[in-house]
Motif scaffolding. Sequence first.
Motif, PDB file in Angstrom:
ATOM      1  N   PRO A 133      13.197  31.769  14.404  1.00 11.73           N
ATOM      2  CA  PRO A 133      12.215  31.503  13.339  1.00 11.73           C
ATOM      3  C   PRO A 133      11.316  30.329  13.697  1.00 11.73           C
ATOM      4  N   VAL A 134      10.016  30.495  13.416  1.00  9.05           N
ATOM      5  CA  VAL A 134       9.052  29.420  13.666  1.00  9.05           C
ATOM      6  C   VAL A 134       8.981  28.469  12.478  1.00  9.05           C
ATOM      7  N   LEU A 135       9.358  28.944  11.290  1.00 10.38           N
ATOM      8  CA  LEU A 135       9.400  28.102  10.098  1.00 10.38           C
ATOM      9  C   LEU A 135      10.712  28.357   9.375  1.00 10.38           C
ATOM     10  N   LYS A 136      11.323  27.291   8.889  1.00  5.60           N
ATOM     11  CA  LYS A 136      12.569  27.396   8.148  1.00  5.60           C
ATOM     12  C   LYS A 136      12.444  26.639   6.831  1.00  5.60           C
ATOM     13  N   TYR A 137      12.766  27.324   5.740  1.00  8.11           N
ATOM     14  CA  TYR A 137      12.718  26.709   4.411  1.00  8.11           C
ATOM     15  C   TYR A 137      14.113  26.813   3.789  1.00  8.11           C
ATOM     16  N   CYS A 138      14.643  25.669   3.416  1.00 12.03           N
ATOM     17  CA  CYS A 138      16.032  25.601   2.951  1.00 12.03           C
ATOM     18  C   CYS A 138      16.148  25.061   1.524  1.00 12.03           C
ATOM     19  N   GLU A 139      15.059  25.108   0.753  1.00 10.69           N
ATOM     20  CA  GLU A 139      15.084  24.519  -0.587  1.00 10.69           C
ATOM     21  C   GLU A 139      15.804  25.380  -1.617  1.00 10.69           C
ATOM     22  N   HIS A 140      15.877  26.676  -1.410  1.00 11.17           N
ATOM     23  CA  HIS A 140      16.569  27.538  -2.366  1.00 11.17           C
ATOM     24  C   HIS A 140      18.072  27.260  -2.336  1.00 11.17           C
ATOM     25  N   THR A 141      18.691  27.430  -3.480  1.00 13.24           N
ATOM     26  CA  THR A 141      20.135  27.188  -3.606  1.00 13.24           C
ATOM     27  C   THR A 141      20.904  28.469  -3.901  1.00 13.24           C
ATOM     28  N   ALA A 142      20.286  29.623  -3.681  1.00 16.43           N
ATOM     29  CA  ALA A 142      20.946  30.922  -3.852  1.00 16.43           C
ATOM     30  C   ALA A 142      20.264  31.919  -2.927  1.00 16.43           C
ATOM     31  N   ALA A 143      20.783  33.132  -2.908  1.00 22.10           N
ATOM     32  CA  ALA A 143      20.266  34.155  -2.005  1.00 22.10           C
ATOM     33  C   ALA A 143      18.780  34.407  -2.261  1.00 22.10           C
ATOM     34  N   VAL A 144      18.045  34.633  -1.161  1.00 22.55           N
ATOM     35  CA  VAL A 144      16.596  34.856  -1.232  1.00 22.55           C
ATOM     36  C   VAL A 144      16.328  36.320  -0.903  1.00 22.55           C
ATOM     37  N   LYS A 145      16.131  37.109  -1.945  1.00 14.88           N
ATOM     38  CA  LYS A 145      15.750  38.508  -1.767  1.00 14.88           C
ATOM     39  C   LYS A 145      14.273  38.728  -2.103  1.00 14.88           C
ATOM     40  N   ALA A 146      13.760  38.042  -3.121  1.00 14.14           N
ATOM     41  CA  ALA A 146      12.394  38.228  -3.597  1.00 14.14           C
ATOM     42  C   ALA A 146      11.426  37.504  -2.674  1.00 14.14           C
ATOM     43  N   ILE A 147      10.541  38.261  -2.012  1.00  8.54           N
ATOM     44  CA  ILE A 147       9.546  37.711  -1.090  1.00  8.54           C
ATOM     45  C   ILE A 147       8.237  38.455  -1.314  1.00  8.54           C
ATOM     46  N   ALA A 148       7.112  37.717  -1.347  1.00  6.69           N
ATOM     47  CA  ALA A 148       5.806  38.352  -1.519  1.00  6.69           C
ATOM     48  C   ALA A 148       4.736  37.496  -0.849  1.00  6.69           C
ATOM     49  N   TRP A 149       3.881  38.141  -0.043  1.00  4.82           N
ATOM     50  CA  TRP A 149       2.721  37.486   0.559  1.00  4.82           C
ATOM     51  C   TRP A 149       1.512  37.697  -0.340  1.00  4.82           C
ATOM     52  N   SER A 150       0.674  36.671  -0.434  1.00  2.00           N
ATOM     53  CA  SER A 150      -0.534  36.783  -1.246  1.00  2.00           C
ATOM     54  C   SER A 150      -1.602  37.572  -0.491  1.00  2.00           C
ATOM     55  N   PRO A 151      -2.205  38.574  -1.129  1.00  2.90           N
ATOM     56  CA  PRO A 151      -3.318  39.283  -0.490  1.00  2.90           C
ATOM     57  C   PRO A 151      -4.644  38.542  -0.633  1.00  2.90           C
ATOM     58  N   HIS A 152      -4.656  37.423  -1.341  1.00  9.91           N
ATOM     59  CA  HIS A 152      -5.894  36.698  -1.625  1.00  9.91           C
ATOM     60  C   HIS A 152      -6.090  35.464  -0.755  1.00  9.91           C
ATOM     61  N   LEU A 153      -5.003  34.857  -0.289  1.00 11.58           N
ATOM     62  CA  LEU A 153      -5.101  33.629   0.489  1.00 11.58           C
ATOM     63  C   LEU A 153      -4.178  33.724   1.697  1.00 11.58           C
ATOM     64  N   HIS A 154      -4.744  33.543   2.867  1.00 12.11           N
ATOM     65  CA  HIS A 154      -3.972  33.657   4.101  1.00 12.11           C
ATOM     66  C   HIS A 154      -2.898  32.576   4.159  1.00 12.11           C
ATOM     67  N   GLY A 155      -1.671  32.986   4.470  1.00  8.59           N
ATOM     68  CA  GLY A 155      -0.580  32.040   4.634  1.00  8.59           C
ATOM     69  C   GLY A 155       0.136  31.641   3.364  1.00  8.59           C
ATOM     70  N   LEU A 156      -0.251  32.204   2.217  1.00  9.49           N
ATOM     71  CA  LEU A 156       0.407  31.865   0.958  1.00  9.49           C
ATOM     72  C   LEU A 156       1.586  32.809   0.743  1.00  9.49           C
ATOM     73  N   LEU A 157       2.775  32.232   0.627  1.00  6.98           N
ATOM     74  CA  LEU A 157       4.013  32.998   0.533  1.00  6.98           C
ATOM     75  C   LEU A 157       4.780  32.565  -0.709  1.00  6.98           C
ATOM     76  N   ALA A 158       5.315  33.553  -1.447  1.00  4.85           N
ATOM     77  CA  ALA A 158       6.149  33.281  -2.623  1.00  4.85           C
ATOM     78  C   ALA A 158       7.553  33.807  -2.359  1.00  4.85           C
ATOM     79  N   SER A 159       8.549  33.069  -2.857  1.00  3.04           N
ATOM     80  CA  SER A 159       9.939  33.478  -2.688  1.00  3.04           C
ATOM     81  C   SER A 159      10.719  33.123  -3.948  1.00  3.04           C
TER      82      SER A 159
END
Length: 492
Positions: A343-369
């Motif tokens: 992985p080139v980027l690692k995000y560890c702020e969540h405290t439970a399983a991460v299933k919900a993921i969505a990329w924004s179609p309006h802004l490049h590089g905007l990611l929701a989890s």
Amino acid sequence: MADPTMSPPNQSQLNVAASTTQRRQHHLNLESLAPSPSSSEHVNRLINSNHYISPSRPIYSDRFIPCRSSSNFALFNISLPSPSATAGSSPGDGGKEDNPNAYAALLRNALFGPQTPDKKDWGAGAGGRNIFRYKTETRQSMHSLSPFGFDGLSGPGVSNVAIKAPRKVSRSPYKVLDAPALHDDFYLNLVDWSSHNVLAVGLGTCVYLWNACSSKVTKLCDLGNDDGVCSVGWAHRGTHLAVGTSNGKVQIWDASRCKRIRIMEGHRLRVGALAWSSSMLSSGSRDKSILQRDIRAQEDFVSKLSGHKSEVCGLKWSYDNRELASGGNDNRLFVWNQHSTQPVLKYCEHTAAVKAIAWSPHLHGLLASGGGTADRCIRFWNTTTNSHLSCMDTGSQVCNLVWSKNVNELVSTHGYSQNQIIVWRYPTMSKLATLTGHTYRVLYLAISPDGQTIVTGAGDETLRFWNVFPSPKSQNTESEIGASSLGRTTIR
């Protein structure tokens, strides 16, 4: 003898000549009185030199010294004239719009409001009130400062712009489908909607296709008693469907012919997440790995991505097919590029399983989890700058996320304990609607190809269709749902 071409001097010229002669005599007399004055006497003469007043016109010099007696200070007075002053004014000034008093009254009303006390009321006559204290009766909008008077005082030719009412979202589904044997498993992805408007649903060991245009139901495949469906994913063209199985295999099906064209191996445990990128298919498994598969190549996979310490349950490619986001039961969110095996980027702020993921179609590089039961938060990331943008605590388990391509809004589905569906406006994250109806966790979510409708699935064995987003052509017009589309049918 007088020159006949010369005109005789007039009276004004004679006065000027006389005043000039008088000034010269005056200076001569001063010089004769004090032929050698001291410095102090000279200063005194300069100070007292204004005792002489010219009888004809003012003397101009290189400096401008205003005469205060001729200044009209009434122009700078913003208070209303007193009755005595009004009575003493000339009759021809009272009705003029360019009268200084009228202008002062208009300026005072525009700046301070019609209820502002006069200057004479600022003292003891004001009853001892504090002029700087906040008063509700003088509260005005910024439009009240406009000279055009937007608060119902606009003149001809000036129109008030009406504020658009917030968009309404229907609180009930317009269609409900029975989906027997739809598993209540957080780590599976059993619903997907193709670009050809066909819904694929995994029920037990079978995959069914529901055509949203004709409502026709087709059984695509049955894996048998020794296997089960764990994930489904449509290719971008909408003609081929990938099916992840509990035996760790990935099957590729031609949906138009209902024919299996390939079986791809590589995982040791069930495949619960799938994501397409052009001809590349990514699969995530309980064996903690992600396999990159090129369906044009003979090999089952071309690369293996390692990094997660538990089951991979979420996979999404960005809209430009350059970045892959993965979420796992290890509470980690990773971002991979097209060529990386780490992985080139690692995000560890969540405290439970991460299933919900969505990329924004309006802004490049905007990611929701979104995180599971112990986390309950939706987080936003900028993968371009590698920064954490914001966090929203939703109050319940986040199961899925999807971003609208028509407007800058997104939908989240939830589990424990409210089982709700929330429509959010980004970036304020204000709630447009909260939809309820499922009695189990809303574990599955997909969006229609036109971007207006979402379908949700839950362990209550129902699929519910909701109109939540506006159409691409008219974003402010609420979609109308005909009574003929309402009803409840069974997929089988």
